[in-house]
Design a protein around this motif. Structure first.
Motif, PDB file in Angstrom:
ATOM      1  N   TYR A 167       0.874  -1.170   0.000  1.00 16.76           N
ATOM      2  CA  TYR A 167       0.000   0.000   0.000  1.00 16.76           C
ATOM      3  C   TYR A 167       0.911   1.219   0.000  1.00 16.76           C
ATOM      4  O   TYR A 167       2.109   1.113   0.287  1.00 16.76           O
ATOM      5  N   LEU A 168       0.375   2.376  -0.351  1.00 13.34           N
ATOM      6  CA  LEU A 168       1.200   3.550  -0.620  1.00 13.34           C
ATOM      7  C   LEU A 168       0.890   4.680   0.358  1.00 13.34           C
ATOM      8  O   LEU A 168      -0.265   5.026   0.573  1.00 13.34           O
ATOM      9  N   VAL A 169       1.947   5.248   0.899  1.00 12.31           N
ATOM     10  CA  VAL A 169       1.813   6.252   1.953  1.00 12.31           C
ATOM     11  C   VAL A 169       2.515   7.541   1.517  1.00 12.31           C
ATOM     12  O   VAL A 169       3.661   7.522   1.059  1.00 12.31           O
ATOM     13  N   SER A 170       1.820   8.652   1.675  1.00  9.35           N
ATOM     14  CA  SER A 170       2.392   9.955   1.372  1.00  9.35           C
ATOM     15  C   SER A 170       2.359  10.834   2.611  1.00  9.35           C
ATOM     16  O   SER A 170       1.395  10.798   3.384  1.00  9.35           O
ATOM     17  N   ASP A 171       3.417  11.636   2.796  1.00 12.70           N
ATOM     18  CA  ASP A 171       3.413  12.601   3.897  1.00 12.70           C
ATOM     19  C   ASP A 171       3.006  13.994   3.413  1.00 12.70           C
ATOM     20  O   ASP A 171       3.040  14.954   4.171  1.00 12.70           O
ATOM     21  N   ARG A 172       2.612  14.106   2.143  1.00  8.76           N
ATOM     22  CA  ARG A 172       2.166  15.387   1.596  1.00  8.76           C
ATOM     23  C   ARG A 172       0.715  15.633   1.968  1.00  8.76           C
ATOM     24  O   ARG A 172      -0.081  14.695   2.107  1.00  8.76           O
ATOM     25  N   GLU A 173       0.354  16.891   2.121  1.00 10.15           N
ATOM     26  CA  GLU A 173      -1.046  17.222   2.368  1.00 10.15           C
ATOM     27  C   GLU A 173      -1.882  16.874   1.139  1.00 10.15           C
ATOM     28  O   GLU A 173      -1.387  16.861   0.002  1.00 10.15           O
ATOM     29  N   ILE A 174      -3.160  16.598   1.373  1.00 12.65           N
ATOM     30  CA  ILE A 174      -4.020  16.157   0.279  1.00 12.65           C
ATOM     31  C   ILE A 174      -4.089  17.212  -0.820  1.00 12.65           C
ATOM     32  O   ILE A 174      -3.982  16.900  -2.016  1.00 12.65           O
TER      33      ILE A 174
END
Length: 306
Positions: free
Chosen positions: A39-46
């Protein structure tokens, strides 16, 4: 039947993490026949993910949009996000709307809204963006169909075929079916049996609207659910498993409303789709199922990575 055209489709996702790290509750999703690995995780705001893909869609566009439709189920401040996105894109006077409420099924209701805006005569080019990021402790879908990933996808929506770069799809029939149980008896996410009932009703709606025939449909596209569930749903809808157009289930997981568009553009770029191929795309949401027909009307000149 009036149609809309999708072009300049761009996407991005977070960084991969193994589904197995989610613990015992994810064990069934890592079985070989489920097809899920990461699964893919981003620390950027939506909103930041949304703005990034919009910039790339606009770079492919022959002209500026006159309506921005922002779709997110987990952005807690969509009004502030719309302001930031418009400012980043240099669209200081653009009309804009935020859409939510259908969970992972937001895409087709948003496209219906874009179509209504285009055929009202008040807009000519809509920039649609779907972006979401899951809370860290809420990665598992309650229905058990998949694991949630972070990412965004954007496209231009127009009445006529645009001269933008990349793949183009013509969207014809669209429908959304809802089923909300009385007194809170419905679950937070529909199970397979509830989805099947909604899908059968949705197919009837599509058949009533569509100029083509069911035999003309080459592929069926779902969100990136575990493969066993996709095969079960396809069979219940009268489609053999070989007519499933599978997305990158193992690599991407389920990125909320973005999956179907990502699968379409990846399939066109990878040579799995041919001109004239007709597809039914189906997405489940909270107490809902949406469905649309799409036809591949232009393939990319080359296959650059998105």
């Amino acid at each position: 039947m009036s149609a809309i055209h999708l072009s300049a489709i761009c996407y991005e996702h977070g960084e991969p993490r193994p589904v197995s790290e989610l613990g015992d509750e994810a064990a069934q999703l890592t079985l070989p026949d489920s097809g899920l690995a990461d699964y893919l995780v981003s620390d950027r705001e939506i909103w930041d993910m949304a703005a990034a893909v919009c910039e790339r869609s606009l770079a492919k566009s022959p002209g500026p949009p006159d309506l921005l439709v922002y779709v997110s189920e987990n952005d807690r401040s969509p009004a502030a996000s719309l302001e930031k996105i418009a400012r980043r894109l240099g669209l200081s006077t653009i009309a804009y709307l935020a859409v939510c409420g259908y969970g992972c099924g937001n895409m087709i209701p948003a496209l219906q809204m874009a179509k209504d805006a285009l055929y009202s005569g008040r807009h000519d080019r809509v920039l649609l963006v779907l972006a979401d990021r899951a809370p860290d402790k809420e990665r598992m879908m309650l229905s058990g169909l998949s694991v949630l990933s972070d990412g965004a996808v954007s496209c231009l929506v127009t009445r006529e075929l645009e001269q933008s770069a990349g793949s183009h799809f013509k969207v014809g029939a669209m429908t959304t079916r809802t089923d909300i149980g009385p007194d809170g008896k419905a679950t937070a996410e529909p199970g397979l049996l509830s989805i099947i009932k909604l899908a059968v009703d949705g197919l009837a709606d599509i058949a009533a609207q569509d100029d083509g025939k069911p035999d003309d449909v080459r592929y069926l596209v779902f969100g990136n659910y575990r493969i066993t569930s996709q095969k079960f749903l396809a069979s219940a809808m009268g489609f053999p498993a070989e007519r499933l157009l599978l997305g990158q289930v193992g690599e991407l997981g389920h990125c909320f409303s973005a999956d179907c568009l990502v699968t379409l553009v990846q399939s066109a770029a990878g040579g799995r789709l041919e001109l004239g191929d007709r597809i039914i795309a189906s997405a489940t949401g909270t107490h809902s199922l949406s469905m649309m027909t799409a036809e591949c009307v232009r393939l990319p000149a080359a296959n650059p990575p998105e």
